[in-house]
Motif scaffolding. Structure first.
Motif, short mmCIF file in Angstrom:
data_model
loop_
_atom_site.label_atom_id
_atom_site.label_comp_id
_atom_site.label_asym_id
_atom_site.label_seq_id
_atom_site.Cartn_x
_atom_site.Cartn_y
_atom_site.Cartn_z
N LEU A 214 0.82 -1.21 0.00
CA LEU A 214 0.00 0.00 0.00
C LEU A 214 0.85 1.26 0.00
N TYR A 215 2.01 1.21 0.66
CA TYR A 215 2.91 2.38 0.63
C TYR A 215 3.35 2.66 -0.81
N LEU A 216 3.64 1.58 -1.53
CA LEU A 216 4.07 1.79 -2.91
C LEU A 216 2.92 2.30 -3.78
N VAL A 217 1.73 1.72 -3.59
CA VAL A 217 0.57 2.17 -4.37
C VAL A 217 0.27 3.64 -4.07
N GLU A 218 0.37 4.00 -2.79
CA GLU A 218 0.11 5.38 -2.38
C GLU A 218 1.06 6.35 -3.10
N GLU A 219 2.34 5.95 -3.15
CA GLU A 219 3.35 6.81 -3.79
C GLU A 219 3.10 6.90 -5.30
N MET A 220 2.73 5.77 -5.89
CA MET A 220 2.45 5.78 -7.34
C MET A 220 1.26 6.69 -7.63
N LEU A 221 0.21 6.58 -6.81
CA LEU A 221 -0.97 7.42 -7.04
C LEU A 221 -0.62 8.89 -6.85
N ARG A 222 0.20 9.17 -5.82
CA ARG A 222 0.60 10.56 -5.58
C ARG A 222 1.30 11.12 -6.81
N THR A 223 2.18 10.33 -7.40
CA THR A 223 2.91 10.76 -8.59
C THR A 223 1.94 11.05 -9.74
N HIS A 224 0.80 10.36 -9.73
CA HIS A 224 -0.20 10.58 -10.78
C HIS A 224 -1.34 11.47 -10.29
N ASN A 225 -1.04 12.28 -9.26
CA ASN A 225 -2.01 13.24 -8.70
C ASN A 225 -3.31 12.60 -8.23
N GLN A 226 -3.18 11.41 -7.62
CA GLN A 226 -4.37 10.75 -7.06
C GLN A 226 -4.04 10.32 -5.63
N ASP A 227 -5.05 9.84 -4.90
CA ASP A 227 -4.76 9.21 -3.60
C ASP A 227 -5.75 8.09 -3.33
N LEU A 228 -5.61 7.46 -2.16
CA LEU A 228 -6.42 6.28 -1.87
C LEU A 228 -7.77 6.62 -1.23
N GLN A 229 -7.89 7.86 -0.78
CA GLN A 229 -9.11 8.28 -0.08
C GLN A 229 -10.35 7.97 -0.92
N GLY A 230 -11.29 7.19 -0.35
CA GLY A 230 -12.56 6.91 -1.02
C GLY A 230 -12.48 5.90 -2.17
N LYS A 231 -11.30 5.35 -2.44
CA LYS A 231 -11.18 4.38 -3.55
C LYS A 231 -11.71 3.00 -3.11
N THR A 232 -12.25 2.26 -4.08
CA THR A 232 -12.65 0.88 -3.79
C THR A 232 -11.53 -0.06 -4.22
N VAL A 233 -11.31 -1.10 -3.40
CA VAL A 233 -10.18 -2.00 -3.63
C VAL A 233 -10.67 -3.44 -3.59
N CYS A 234 -10.26 -4.25 -4.58
CA CYS A 234 -10.52 -5.69 -4.53
C CYS A 234 -9.22 -6.41 -4.22
N GLU A 247 -5.76 -4.13 5.77
CA GLU A 247 -5.68 -3.26 6.95
C GLU A 247 -5.12 -1.89 6.58
N LYS A 248 -4.00 -1.86 5.84
CA LYS A 248 -3.39 -0.57 5.50
C LYS A 248 -4.26 0.21 4.50
N ALA A 249 -4.89 -0.49 3.56
CA ALA A 249 -5.76 0.19 2.58
C ALA A 249 -6.86 0.94 3.33
N GLU A 250 -7.44 0.28 4.33
CA GLU A 250 -8.52 0.93 5.08
C GLU A 250 -7.98 2.07 5.93
N GLN A 251 -6.79 1.88 6.50
CA GLN A 251 -6.19 2.99 7.27
C GLN A 251 -5.95 4.22 6.38
N LEU A 252 -5.69 3.96 5.12
CA LEU A 252 -5.40 5.08 4.20
C LEU A 252 -6.67 5.61 3.52
#
Ligand code: NDP
Length: 444
Positions: A214-234, A247-252
Motif C-alpha cells: 500500500l505504501y508503494l501504491v500510495e506513492e504511485m498514485l501521488r505521482t499521478h495526482n491521485q490518492d487512496l481516499q474513497g477508492k474501492t479495492v478488490c 488493513e493498510k488500505a482501510e487505514q489510508l
C-alpha cells in the motif's frame, strides 16, 4: 540470433517442464532486452545470462514425518540458492502441494531482482516442500518442520542463507523450524526471519508485505495526482499479505470489498472487517466462508471470480497466475485504474500486457511486494546488532524503502524510453545492480 534469444531457446529446450520458471525468465528477459542489446558482446563473453539463470546450488531432500495415527509420510523438500552476488541468499519457504522444482526456481529467480530492488545487501533464494499444512494438527506440523529443518540446517546460516515464510509457512512454522535449527547447530543466530517477537523477530515483519504494497501504491498514485481516499479495492487471498494489505488500505481511507481463498471469495459491500478477518484466519484458522457467515451483508461465492467486482484498484495477493486475461478484461471494463501485485506473479503475461495496453497503472510483485523481504533484512540487521527497533522505526524505514523502490523503477523505465512501464522498470533496475556485481566478481 541475439544473445537473449539464444539463452531463452536453450532453456525452453532444457527446462521444458519448469513452466513457471520459463514464464518468469521470459518476462524478465523481454524487459532487459534493451540493456543487454546495448552491450551484447560484453555480456556474452562472460556468459552473464547463462550464469544468472543457473542456480548456484540446489538442494533436494527427503522429509519423512509421522502423523497422529502413527503413519509415516514422505515429502520432498527443496532449497534453491540462486544468486549471492549482492548478499547472502534470502527468500521464503513455501509449503503447498503445488510445490515442485520449477515453482521454487521461478520464485528464487524473481527473488534475485526483488531483493536487489530493496537496496539492501541480500541475494536470491527460495525453498519449500509439497507438504500440505491444511488440516494437520499442531503436532503434525511440528513433526514436519523439525524433519524439514534437520536437512535444511546443513546449508543455511545468518551469513550464508536466511529463509523466511511464504505460503503455508507462518509464525508457527518458523518457530518450530528455528527451535530445531538451534538444537542441531547449537547456535542462537538469525538464520531465519519472520521469527516471533520473543525470540528475535522484528516488529512490523508480520504486516510488512501488505503494508509495503500500500505504501508503494500510495506513492504511485501521488505521482499521478491521485490518492487512496474513497477508492474501492478488490483483494484476492486472505493470508498474511492480503490481510495486512486490507488493513493498510482501510487505514489510508480506501474501502476493501473482497477477500478470497482457494475455495471461494467474499464480497462485503460494507468494507472488509479486518479485525474479524484476523480472528477467523489467524486465531480460528477458518475459511472466508466463516467470515461471510458472520457479516450481515456479505455474499459468499464458490470458486474463482473475485475479479468480477467493480473496483478502482485490484491487489492480487493469493498465488501465481490467479489473474488471467478474462479477469483483466472484466476489470478494465469495470474501470480499474491500478493493479499492484501482492503475490508473486499472480498476473499472467497476457493479462499484464492487457492492463498496460489499456492505460492501467500496473506494478509487478517484485517491486510491489518487496516490503516483506526488505523488513526481513531489517530483522537480520537487528539480530546481528543484538538490538530491537520500535514498530515506528521499522514501519518508517519500510515506507521509505517502498517510496524509493517506486522512484527507482519509474526512473529505470524512463531511462530506456518506457515511461510508466513499471514491469520493465522493475526488471531493469533489479538487473543492473546484480549484473554489475556479477561482472565485478569474475567468472563464479
Ligand atoms: P498465506 O499462506 O498466508 O496465504 C495465501 C492465500 O492465498 C490464502 O488465502 C490461500 O487460500 C490463497 N491461495 C493459495 N493458493 C491458492 C490457489 N491455488 N488458488 C487460490 N487461492 C490460493 O501466504 P502469503 O499471504 O504469505 O503469500 C501470498 C502470496 O504473496 C504468495 O504468492 C507469496 O509468495 C507472496 N509473498 C508473500 C510474502 C510474505 O511476506 N508473506 C512476501 C512476498 C510475497 P487457502 O487458505 O485456501 O490455501
Amino acid at each position: 540470433m541475439s544473445y537473449i534469444d539464444e539463452v531463452l531457446i536453450f532453456h525452453r529446450v532444457r527446462d521444458f517442464n519448469e513452466t513457471e520458471f520459463l514464464q518468469a525468465m521470459e518476462e524478465i528477459f523481454e524487459s532487459i532486452r534493451p540493456v543487454i542489446e546495448k552491450d551484447e558482446e560484453t555480456y556474452r563473453n562472460v556468459a552473464l545470462l547463462e550464469r544468472l539463470t543457473e542456480p548456484e546450488r540446489i538442494l533436494r531432500f527427503r522429509v519423512p514425518w509421522i502423523d497422529d495415527g502413527g503413519k509415516v509420510h514422505v515429502n520432498r523438500g527443496y532449497r534453491v540458492q540462486f544468486n549471492s552476488a549482492i548478499g547472502p541468499y534470502k527468500g521464503g519457504l513455501r509449503l503447498h502441494p503445488s510445490v515442485n522444482l520449477g515453482v521454487i526456481k521461478f520464485l528464487g529467480f524473481e527473488q534475485i531482482f526483488k531483493n536487489s530492488l530493496t537496496g539492501l545487501p541480500i541475494g536470491g533464494g527460495k525453498g519449500g516442500s509439497d507438504f500440505d499444512p491444511k488440516g494437520k494438527s499442531n503436532r503434525e506440523i511440528m513433526m514436519f518442520c523439525q524433519s524439514f529443518m534437520t536437512e535444511l540446517c546443513k546449508i543455511i546460516g545468518e551469513n550464508t542463507d536466511v529463509p523466511a515464510g511464504d505460503i503455508g509457512t507462518g509464525a508457527r512454522e518458523i518457530g518450530y523450524m528455528f527451535g530445531q535449527y538451534k538444537r542441531i547447530c547449537g547456535r542462537y543466530e538469525g538464520a531465519l526471519t519472520g521469527k516471533g517477537l520473543s525470540y528475535g523477530g522484528s516488529l512490523t515483519r508480520t504486516e510488512a508485505t501488505g503494508y509495503g504494497l500500500l505504501y508503494l501504491v500510495e506513492e504511485m498514485l501521488r505521482t499521478h495526482n491521485q490518492d487512496l481516499q474513497g477508492k474501492t479495492v478488490c483483494i484476492s487471498g486472505s493470508g498474511n499479505v492480503a490481510t495486512y494489505a486490507a488493513e493498510k488500505a482501510e487505514q489510508l481511507g480506501a474501502k476493501v470489498l473482497t477477500v478470497s481463498d482457494s475455495t471461494g471469495w467474499v464480497y462485503d459491500p460494507d468494507g472488509i472487517d479486518v479485525p474479524l478477518l484476523k480472528q477467523i484466519k489467524e486465531v480460528e484458522r477458518g475459511r472466508v466462508l466463516d467470515y461471510a457467515k458472520r457479516r450481515p451483508h456479505a455474499d459468499y461465492h464458490e470458486g474463482r471470480g473475485v475479479w468480477v467486482t467493480p473496483c478502482d484498484i485490484a491487489l492480487p495477493c493469493a498465488t501465481q497466475n490467479e489473474l488471467q486475461i478474462d479477469d483483466a478484461r472484466i476489470l478494465v471494463r469495470n474501470g480499474v485504474t491500478a493493479v499492484a501485485e501482492g503475490a508473486n506473479m499472480p498476473t499472467t503475461i497476457e493479462a499484464t500486457k492487457y492492463f498496460q495496453k489499456n492505460g492501467v497503472l500496473f506494478v509487478p510483485g517484485k517491486a510491489a511486494n518487496a516490503g516483506g523481504v526488505a523488513t526481513s533484512a531489517l530483522e537480520m540487521a537487528q539480530n546481528s546488532g543484538h538490538v530491537y527497533w520500535s514498530f515506528e522505526k521499522v514501519d518508517k524505514t519500510l515506507q521509505q524503502i517502498m517510496v524509493n523502490i517506486f522512484h527507482n523503477i519509474d526512473a529505470a523505465a524512463r531511462k530506456y524510453g518506457m515511461a510508466g512501464n513499471y514491469v520493465a522498470g522493475a526488471n531493469i533496475a533489479g538487473f543492473e545492480k546484480v549484473a554489475d556485481a556479477m561482472m565485478a566478481q569474475g567468472i563464479v
